[in-house]
Design an enzyme around this catalytic site. Sequence first.
Site, short mmCIF file in Angstrom:
data_model
loop_
_atom_site.label_atom_id
_atom_site.label_comp_id
_atom_site.label_asym_id
_atom_site.label_seq_id
_atom_site.Cartn_x
_atom_site.Cartn_y
_atom_site.Cartn_z
N ASP A 1 36.54 32.29 31.65
CA ASP A 1 35.38 31.42 31.84
C ASP A 1 35.02 30.61 30.60
OD1 ASP A 1 34.62 33.64 30.41
OD2 ASP A 1 32.82 34.08 31.60
N GLU B 1 35.31 44.28 19.94
CA GLU B 1 36.27 43.58 19.07
C GLU B 1 36.58 44.41 17.83
OE1 GLU B 1 33.91 40.61 21.47
OE2 GLU B 1 33.44 42.38 20.26
#
Length: 321
Positions: free
Chosen positions: A182, A267
């Site tokens: 997206d 992350e």
Amino acid sequence: MQGFRDSATALSSGQPCDCLPPLRAAAEQLRQKDLRISQLQAELRRPPPAPAQPPEPEVRPTIYVVTPTYARLVQKAELVRLSQTLSLVPRLHWLLVEDAEGPTPLVSGLLAASGLLFTHLVVLTPKAQRLREGEPGWVHPRGVEQRNKALDWLRGRGGAVGGEKDPPPPGTQGVVYFADDDNTYSRELFEEMRWTRGVSVWPVGLVGGLRFEGPQVQDGRVVGFHTAWEPNRPFPVDMAGFAVALPLLLAKPNAQFDSTAPRGHLESSLLSHLVDPKDLEPRAANCTRVLVWHTRTEKPKMKQEEQLQRQGRGSDPAVEV
């Protein structure tokens, strides 16, 4: 010439003259000129030398783009947009990973029509890690199993259901990038990351409640991060804000994303196994340019569709949207 004048003067005055040395000197000058002219003419007739062969260009590393995806109304629209951006990038391999029990016709057909070099992977998110209806996205990080499935394939653990099924051969130079379906990507971004030696980083626009988040750079080195939320995270970067050299990932076989990582630390759960923050490689003009944006497609409102379905007049389900 002075010798000729002296000789002429001597002759006109009736004096004996030795004229041979000046004549011999003049004859030698003419001979040297004729010789030089002959040499120049020969050089003009000589074919030009063959152009030097250019050195073999260095093979550009392949960019492995990892994209998790899941079924929803806007899935095809998102994937079409992303695939057409990726088609502009040379030497790119798309690893598209479905959150499903098996490959779906929609994703299989889209990949086959994309014209891209691709690998189709599938893994279902465990029930305990799935978001319930109405839960905010930060409760359970989405795409963890899918990204790890792609890492497994790169490391030779198989699992492909379509496209290229063999992993990169040993010694392959490449870079791995985690591109959600997206986001919005400039094709420049991919050339920025291509020559990553370890872990490269850059800003991401429209994320974290800010115009952009990203590394702060001084003298070519990352010295901090521009972020508002939990700035003390080990790596306060967005998933779209870094890429990892393939050889580094292969050299660290246990490095992967941790589905139990605290909010905002997904992350960091990977990067902490790969690099020290001081060794990050800033890209995008020392992290002063935004080349990727954390955009999200608005969830479509289907009120009219639901009303027509109740009347038995809903849109034809055979038409793929």
